[in-house]
Scaffold this active site. Structure first.
Site, short mmCIF file in Angstrom:
data_model
loop_
_atom_site.label_atom_id
_atom_site.label_comp_id
_atom_site.label_asym_id
_atom_site.label_seq_id
_atom_site.Cartn_x
_atom_site.Cartn_y
_atom_site.Cartn_z
N CYS A 108 9.14 6.83 65.23
CA CYS A 108 10.27 7.21 64.39
C CYS A 108 10.23 6.28 63.17
O CYS A 108 10.36 5.06 63.31
CB CYS A 108 11.57 7.03 65.19
SG CYS A 108 13.06 7.24 64.20
N CYS A 122 26.91 6.76 60.77
CA CYS A 122 25.55 6.19 60.80
C CYS A 122 25.53 4.76 60.27
O CYS A 122 26.08 4.47 59.20
CB CYS A 122 24.63 7.07 59.97
SG CYS A 122 22.92 6.46 59.91
N GLY A 166 17.03 6.16 55.96
CA GLY A 166 16.83 6.88 54.70
C GLY A 166 16.79 8.38 54.84
O GLY A 166 16.76 8.93 55.94
N GLU A 167 16.85 9.03 53.68
CA GLU A 167 16.82 10.49 53.62
C GLU A 167 15.47 10.90 53.02
O GLU A 167 15.24 10.74 51.81
CB GLU A 167 17.99 10.98 52.76
CG GLU A 167 17.94 12.45 52.39
CD GLU A 167 17.68 13.40 53.56
OE1 GLU A 167 18.35 13.29 54.60
OE2 GLU A 167 16.77 14.24 53.44
N SER A 198 13.29 15.06 59.40
CA SER A 198 14.71 15.30 59.67
C SER A 198 15.52 15.00 58.41
O SER A 198 15.34 13.98 57.76
CB SER A 198 15.17 14.38 60.81
OG SER A 198 16.56 14.48 60.98
N SER A 221 20.11 17.72 60.37
CA SER A 221 21.24 17.04 61.02
C SER A 221 22.49 17.84 60.68
O SER A 221 23.03 17.72 59.59
CB SER A 221 21.36 15.61 60.48
OG SER A 221 20.18 14.91 60.77
N1 SAH Z 1 18.54 11.18 56.84
C1 SAH Z 1 17.86 11.89 57.87
C2 SAH Z 1 17.13 11.02 58.87
C3 SAH Z 1 17.82 9.80 59.41
S1 SAH Z 1 19.06 9.96 60.63
C4 SAH Z 1 18.85 12.81 58.58
O1 SAH Z 1 20.03 12.70 58.36
O2 SAH Z 1 18.40 13.66 59.36
C5 SAH Z 1 18.30 10.53 62.09
C6 SAH Z 1 19.27 11.26 63.02
O3 SAH Z 1 20.20 10.36 63.65
C7 SAH Z 1 20.12 12.28 62.28
O4 SAH Z 1 20.19 13.47 63.01
C8 SAH Z 1 21.47 11.60 62.26
O5 SAH Z 1 22.50 12.53 62.07
C9 SAH Z 1 21.50 10.92 63.59
N2 SAH Z 1 22.48 9.84 63.70
C10 SAH Z 1 22.94 9.03 62.74
N3 SAH Z 1 23.83 8.15 63.23
C11 SAH Z 1 23.93 8.40 64.56
C12 SAH Z 1 24.66 7.81 65.62
N4 SAH Z 1 25.45 6.76 65.42
N5 SAH Z 1 24.50 8.31 66.87
C13 SAH Z 1 23.65 9.36 67.09
N6 SAH Z 1 22.94 9.96 66.11
C14 SAH Z 1 23.07 9.48 64.87
#
Ligand code: SAH
Length: 353
Positions: A108, A122, A166-167, A198, A221
């Site tokens: 990851c 997040c 990051g995105e 993602s 997401s």
């Molecule tokens: N920016 C991208 C990738 C990073 S986040 C995105 O948003 O997809 C990776 C995954 O973790 C995303 O699905 C996000 O929504 C999820 N995520 C973020 N914070 C989280 C948390 N506290 N618990 C569970 N999943 C979380």
């Protein structure tokens, strides 16, 4: 390393490296040998390039640096998950995670230092975005995890997910360049179908990916298929509402014919009711898709709590009744803050304080 004034050799394409060797009065094929050491074998020192003469190695050292990332801290979870704090050439830190299961070893990886999006749940969002990662910095995170898979598990790396910090779609060109290297035979030769990007779901960029004919998988997401709730969770939804996302996903499917995965956390009193579950089931019918229900990983004392098992079961029942595949994913590496959404350079922060 940048301060030495030497050029980072991995910024050069193979053609540029060939031109360099020819200009030095050397053979063109020398470039291919060096390129192979740099990418395919991921060497961190010129001195280890055993088929290159000492003289040439000294010449390379005088002109270039190899800005390979360094694993600054490696943490092992009780469940086998490994988290790397990865130091970049400018001393900034990102995190990447090795996730072992019986069938797969997944890397990851991060695409940015911090993140500019303010998803409320997040931990990375709290860091804000500091800079984009370069293609080689993304590549190196994969290499580090590949080596750890071999060292600690005696198994190969099988999958890569862009679900770290990051995105990825806000650092599109560098992410694509990194994936090109990861999948090319000159790099790691991994299959694109084993890579998943993602994203929060930026419609314009999803269409661009479809136009560019990318071969990797797409995960969104989602977390809510109701605009009001999604905007509360993910402010980016205000400017990119579900209608636009839906249109971009249809475009994606028309062009790629590949299904999409929705990542979805169910929170107590946020989206744990039937109305939200039904909205998700409806959204899932826009194009062929499946759902990963992920467990919430608490990031602080905050407002969010994982929903009850009953609510999760209710979602699965509604999705399955509608013919949608839903998998409930267990959280991994929680004890070392390596789980989804927990990547926030906590150790670095602790050192500074
Ligand atoms: N920016 C991208 C990738 C990073 S986040 C995105 O948003 O997809 C990776 C995954 O973790 C995303 O699905 C996000 O929504 C999820 N995520 C973020 N914070 C989280 C948390 N506290 N618990 C569970 N999943 C979380």
């Amino acid at each position: 390393m940048e301060s030495t004034g030497k050029r980072d050799i991995r910024k050069l394409t193979l053609t540029q490296l060939e031109e360099f060797f020819v200009a030095q009065g050397d053979k063109k094929f020398r470039a291919k040998q060096v390129y192979d050491w740099l990418w395919n074998k991921s060497l961190k020192n010129f001195d280890d390039m055993s088929n290159i003469s000492k003289e040439t190695r000294e010449m390379l050292k005088a002109n270039f640096s190899i800005n390979h990332v360094k694993v600054d801290l490696m943490q092992h979870s009780v469940d086998g998950t490994i988290k790397n704090a990865v130091k970049l050439y400018d001393d900034k830190i990102v995190e990447s995670v090795l996730i072992p299961t019986s069938k797969r070893i997944t890397a990851c990886v991060s695409s940015q230092v911090g993140c500019s999006l303010d998803c409320n749940f997040c931990a990375t969002a709290r860091l804000k975005r500091m800079r984009n990662l370069n293609p080689d910095e993304i590549y190196d995170q994969v290499v580090a995890i590949k080596e750890e898979a071999e060292t600690f598990f005696n198994r190969p790396l099988t999958n890569i997910v862009f679900m770290g910090m990051g995105e990825p779609l806000l650092n599109y060109n560098n992410v694509i360049e990194a994936i090109d290297k990861i999948t090319s035979p000159e790099g790691l030769g991994m299959a694109a179908r084993r890579i998943t990007l993602s994203t929060v779901g930026i419609p314009k960029m999803i269409k661009k990916m479809a136009d560019d004919g990318v071969k990797f998988n797409l995960a969104i997401s989602l977390h809510s298929a109701i605009n009001e709730t999604r905007s509360m969770l993910m402010p980016i939804n205000d400017v990119n509402p579900l209608e636009d996302l839906s249109e971009a996903l249809q475009y994606w499917y028309q062009k790629t014919k590949r299904k999409v995965t929705y990542e979805y956390v169910i929170w107590d009193a946020v989206n744990d009711d039937e109305q939200h579950a039904k909205a998700l089931a409806k959204f899932c019918k826009i194009i062929p898709s499946k759902v990963n229900i992920i467990q919430y990983n608490p990031i602080d004392e905050g407002d969010f709590r994982q929903a009850s098992q009953d609510a999760v079961d209710m979602y699965v029942r509604i999705l399955e009744t509608n013919g949608i595949i839903a998998k409930v994913r267990k959280s991994r590496g929680q004890d070392i803050d390596a789980a989804c959404g927990q990547l926030a350079n906590k150790n670095e922060v602790a050192q500074i304080q």
